[in-house]
Design a protein around this motif. Structure first.
Motif, PDB file in Angstrom:
ATOM      1  N   GLY A  66      83.319  70.250  16.761  1.00  0.00           N
ATOM      2  CA  GLY A  66      83.942  70.939  17.663  1.00  0.00           C
ATOM      3  C   GLY A  66      85.353  71.539  17.317  1.00  0.00           C
ATOM      4  O   GLY A  66      85.762  71.357  16.036  1.00  0.00           O
ATOM      5  N   PHE A  67      85.838  71.842  18.315  1.00  0.00           N
ATOM      6  CA  PHE A  67      87.426  72.397  18.139  1.00  0.00           C
ATOM      7  C   PHE A  67      88.347  71.301  18.890  1.00  0.00           C
ATOM      8  O   PHE A  67      88.063  70.551  19.720  1.00  0.00           O
ATOM      9  CB  PHE A  67      87.848  73.682  18.768  1.00  0.00           C
ATOM     10  N   VAL A  68      89.497  71.487  18.504  1.00  0.00           N
ATOM     11  CA  VAL A  68      90.685  70.806  19.189  1.00  0.00           C
ATOM     12  C   VAL A  68      91.913  71.693  19.962  1.00  0.00           C
ATOM     13  O   VAL A  68      92.135  72.689  19.239  1.00  0.00           O
ATOM     14  CB  VAL A  68      91.250  69.679  18.354  1.00  0.00           C
ATOM     15  N   ILE A  69      92.545  71.220  21.136  1.00  0.00           N
ATOM     16  CA  ILE A  69      93.624  71.974  21.465  1.00  0.00           C
ATOM     17  C   ILE A  69      94.586  71.067  21.246  1.00  0.00           C
ATOM     18  O   ILE A  69      94.656  69.587  21.510  1.00  0.00           O
ATOM     19  CB  ILE A  69      93.513  72.012  22.995  1.00  0.00           C
ATOM     20  N   MET A  70      95.897  71.401  20.623  1.00  0.00           N
ATOM     21  CA  MET A  70      96.571  70.753  19.885  1.00  0.00           C
ATOM     22  C   MET A  70      97.929  71.105  20.332  1.00  0.00           C
ATOM     23  O   MET A  70      98.572  72.146  20.682  1.00  0.00           O
ATOM     24  CB  MET A  70      96.561  71.010  18.473  1.00  0.00           C
ATOM     25  N   THR A  71      98.878  69.992  20.504  1.00  0.00           N
ATOM     26  CA  THR A  71     100.341  70.098  20.800  1.00  0.00           C
ATOM     27  C   THR A  71     101.123  69.176  19.768  1.00  0.00           C
ATOM     28  O   THR A  71     100.923  68.191  19.212  1.00  0.00           O
ATOM     29  CB  THR A  71     100.786  69.581  22.098  1.00  0.00           C
ATOM     30  N   VAL A  72     102.208  69.869  19.138  1.00  0.00           N
ATOM     31  CA  VAL A  72     103.060  68.995  18.293  1.00  0.00           C
ATOM     32  C   VAL A  72     104.291  68.637  19.016  1.00  0.00           C
ATOM     33  O   VAL A  72     104.968  69.238  19.837  1.00  0.00           O
ATOM     34  CB  VAL A  72     103.518  69.740  16.990  1.00  0.00           C
ATOM     35  N   ARG A  73     104.784  67.144  18.881  1.00  0.00           N
ATOM     36  CA  ARG A  73     105.838  66.710  19.683  1.00  0.00           C
ATOM     37  C   ARG A  73     106.462  65.777  18.488  1.00  0.00           C
ATOM     38  O   ARG A  73     105.987  64.808  18.434  1.00  0.00           O
ATOM     39  CB  ARG A  73     105.391  65.902  20.784  1.00  0.00           C
ATOM     40  N   GLY A  74     107.589  66.257  18.078  1.00  0.00           N
ATOM     41  CA  GLY A  74     108.241  65.328  17.199  1.00  0.00           C
ATOM     42  C   GLY A  74     107.524  65.075  15.781  1.00  0.00           C
ATOM     43  O   GLY A  74     106.972  66.137  15.109  1.00  0.00           O
ATOM     44  N   ASP A  75     107.458  63.744  15.525  1.00  0.00           N
ATOM     45  CA  ASP A  75     106.533  63.632  14.452  1.00  0.00           C
ATOM     46  C   ASP A  75     104.994  63.304  14.515  1.00  0.00           C
ATOM     47  O   ASP A  75     104.314  63.007  13.708  1.00  0.00           O
ATOM     48  CB  ASP A  75     107.388  62.569  13.668  1.00  0.00           C
ATOM     49  N   SER A  76     104.714  63.754  15.741  1.00  0.00           N
ATOM     50  CA  SER A  76     103.266  63.587  16.356  1.00  0.00           C
ATOM     51  C   SER A  76     102.549  64.632  16.691  1.00  0.00           C
ATOM     52  O   SER A  76     103.336  65.531  17.147  1.00  0.00           O
ATOM     53  CB  SER A  76     103.342  62.362  17.567  1.00  0.00           C
ATOM     54  N   ASP A 104      91.714  66.724   6.603  1.00  0.00           N
ATOM     55  CA  ASP A 104      92.068  67.241   5.354  1.00  0.00           C
ATOM     56  C   ASP A 104      93.428  67.425   5.358  1.00  0.00           C
ATOM     57  O   ASP A 104      94.063  68.012   5.979  1.00  0.00           O
ATOM     58  CB  ASP A 104      91.390  68.711   5.293  1.00  0.00           C
ATOM     59  N   THR A 105      94.040  66.411   4.271  1.00  0.00           N
ATOM     60  CA  THR A 105      95.514  66.598   4.211  1.00  0.00           C
ATOM     61  C   THR A 105      96.125  67.822   3.452  1.00  0.00           C
ATOM     62  O   THR A 105      97.233  68.236   3.738  1.00  0.00           O
ATOM     63  CB  THR A 105      95.956  65.461   3.253  1.00  0.00           C
ATOM     64  N   ALA A 106      95.157  68.825   3.033  1.00  0.00           N
ATOM     65  CA  ALA A 106      95.698  70.194   2.511  1.00  0.00           C
ATOM     66  C   ALA A 106      95.766  71.249   3.627  1.00  0.00           C
ATOM     67  O   ALA A 106      96.137  72.348   3.706  1.00  0.00           O
ATOM     68  CB  ALA A 106      94.773  70.591   1.637  1.00  0.00           C
ATOM     69  N   ALA A 107      95.085  70.775   5.017  1.00  0.00           N
ATOM     70  CA  ALA A 107      94.930  71.675   5.978  1.00  0.00           C
ATOM     71  C   ALA A 107      96.345  71.988   6.594  1.00  0.00           C
ATOM     72  O   ALA A 107      97.385  70.781   6.516  1.00  0.00           O
ATOM     73  CB  ALA A 107      94.119  71.185   7.047  1.00  0.00           C
ATOM     74  N   ARG A 108      96.671  72.787   7.152  1.00  0.00           N
ATOM     75  CA  ARG A 108      97.941  73.183   7.965  1.00  0.00           C
ATOM     76  C   ARG A 108      97.908  73.788   9.291  1.00  0.00           C
ATOM     77  O   ARG A 108      96.904  74.622   9.719  1.00  0.00           O
ATOM     78  CB  ARG A 108      98.891  74.364   6.978  1.00  0.00           C
ATOM     79  N   PHE A 109      98.574  73.310  10.000  1.00  0.00           N
ATOM     80  CA  PHE A 109      98.684  73.592  11.486  1.00  0.00           C
ATOM     81  C   PHE A 109     100.002  74.393  12.025  1.00  0.00           C
ATOM     82  O   PHE A 109     101.095  73.617  11.538  1.00  0.00           O
ATOM     83  CB  PHE A 109      98.291  72.554  12.436  1.00  0.00           C
ATOM     84  N   GLU A 110     100.031  75.165  12.693  1.00  0.00           N
ATOM     85  CA  GLU A 110     101.343  75.828  13.066  1.00  0.00           C
ATOM     86  C   GLU A 110     101.796  75.860  14.575  1.00  0.00           C
ATOM     87  O   GLU A 110     100.928  76.473  15.456  1.00  0.00           O
ATOM     88  CB  GLU A 110     101.359  77.429  12.661  1.00  0.00           C
ATOM     89  N   ALA A 111     102.920  75.093  15.033  1.00  0.00           N
ATOM     90  CA  ALA A 111     103.096  75.056  16.161  1.00  0.00           C
ATOM     91  C   ALA A 111     104.075  76.244  16.380  1.00  0.00           C
ATOM     92  O   ALA A 111     105.000  76.608  15.456  1.00  0.00           O
ATOM     93  CB  ALA A 111     104.188  73.637  16.271  1.00  0.00           C
TER      94      ALA A 111
END
Length: 338
Positions: A66-76, A104-111
């Protein structure tokens, strides 16, 4: 064999036996170093100290489709699993993150932050991610936290995250302009068009056809803005009544929240409801919502609100996308609570 060599061998054997006899026994209370051959990923059948059984391989594979809904907070990075709430809308085309990419460590996510500020992050360890999912507490939906590393842009300290280049956060100054008296009057008229809460929706008011029928509407908030050649009005209208349970002093509120539209080039046109929700703040039937954030998602820059949701036993967010003129749909959501 010479006598000297025999003597040396005999002395060596005596030394080995002495060392073995006088070596201290292992202390069972002290942790031992991990075996470097032990995999970091917990395999099916293992248990954590708390006794939790891990998710099976088949369940894990199904979860990660599936998909995820994501939030970046600090180092987490915090994420919750979701699936499309409307089959006509592709979450991939809106920039939502496939769950499998978190391995995948090559994947990137943009906050994303206001003013085009972004922060690019990546997963530090797929093994940690794997174990975090396998050992989720399935008795409650509390999200999953995994560590991330910065790739670029350290100015966004927290915010929603999507696939790189797929999201733009619109400033609140653009859409949270308070409407005037004329807009407040329109908001009250539109609220009256929304059907009331059905009779029996709550056990404490099930004998009442409309428990708020004698209560006047009041405007909680009303915002108005122009975007994409459309005049948009966002209203939150409420009314209150005494609590039906004797002895309870707190009032019960009904909320009618909505989005209405009209063409920006026709100020004489009437606003038409494009989306609405009604709920109360009483007990287990609590359903109160707030439009918190406005985004543009995907290559088509689809206007999308993040809607905060408060329930009797938890909360969460929903994503409300404008899929066409006068049409807003809930495309994804997640729940947090027990």
């Amino acid at each position: 064999m010479t006598r000297l060599r025999v003597l040396l061998l005999l002395l060596g054997a005596i030394a080995i036996v002495a060392l073995w006899r006088w070596s201290p026994a292992p202390d069972a209370t002290r942790p031992t170093a991990p075996d470097p051959r032990t995999p970091l990923v917990h395999q099916a059948g293992d248990t954590q100290p708390g006794g939790w059984q891990p998710m099976s391989d088949s369940a894990f594979a199904s979860t990660m489709t599936g998909f995820v809904i994501m939030t970046v907070r600090g180092d987490s990075l915090w994420f919750d699993f979701t699936s499309p709430d409307d089959s006509t809308v592709s979450l991939a085309m809106l920039g939502f993150i496939p769950a499998r990419s978190l391995l995948d460590t090559a994947a990137r996510f943009e906050a994303v932050g206001e003013g085009g500020i972004t922060r690019l992050v990546g997963i530090t360890s797929p093994q940690v991610m794997d174990s975090a999912v396998r050992y989720m507490d399935t008795s409650c939906n509390l999200g999953v936290e995994v560590p991330v590393r910065d790739v670029s842009g350290r100015t966004v300290h927290g915010g929603p995250a999507f696939l790189p280049g797929m999201a733009e956060l619109l400033p609140k100054s653009l859409w949270q302009a308070e409407g005037g008296e004329a807009h407040r009057t329109v908001a009250l008229e539109l609220a009256r068009k929304i059907p009331p809460i059905p009779a029996g929706a709550d056990s404490t008011v099930q004998d009442m056809v409309d428990p708020f029928a004698e209560s006047p509407f009041r405007v909680h908030t009303v915002f108005t803005f122009v975007i994409d050649d459309t005049d948009v009005l966002v209203g939150d209208v409420r009314r209150s009544m005494p609590h039906p349970v004797p002895g309870v002093e707190a009032a019960v509120n009904e909320q009618r929240i909505f989005i209405a539209e009209r063409p920006a080039n026709d100020p004489a046109a009437e606003f038409q409801l494009a989306w609405s929700n009604q709920g109360t703040d009483m007990g287990e039937s609590t359903d109160i919502r707030e439009l918190e954030t406005l985004l543009r998602l995907g290559p088509r820059k689809v206007l999308t609100f993040i809607v905060g949701r408060q329930y009797g036993d938890g909360g969460g967010d929903a994503f409300l996308a404008r899929t066409g003129p006068g049409r807003w749909l809930q495309v994804a959501s997640y729940y947090v609570g027990c």
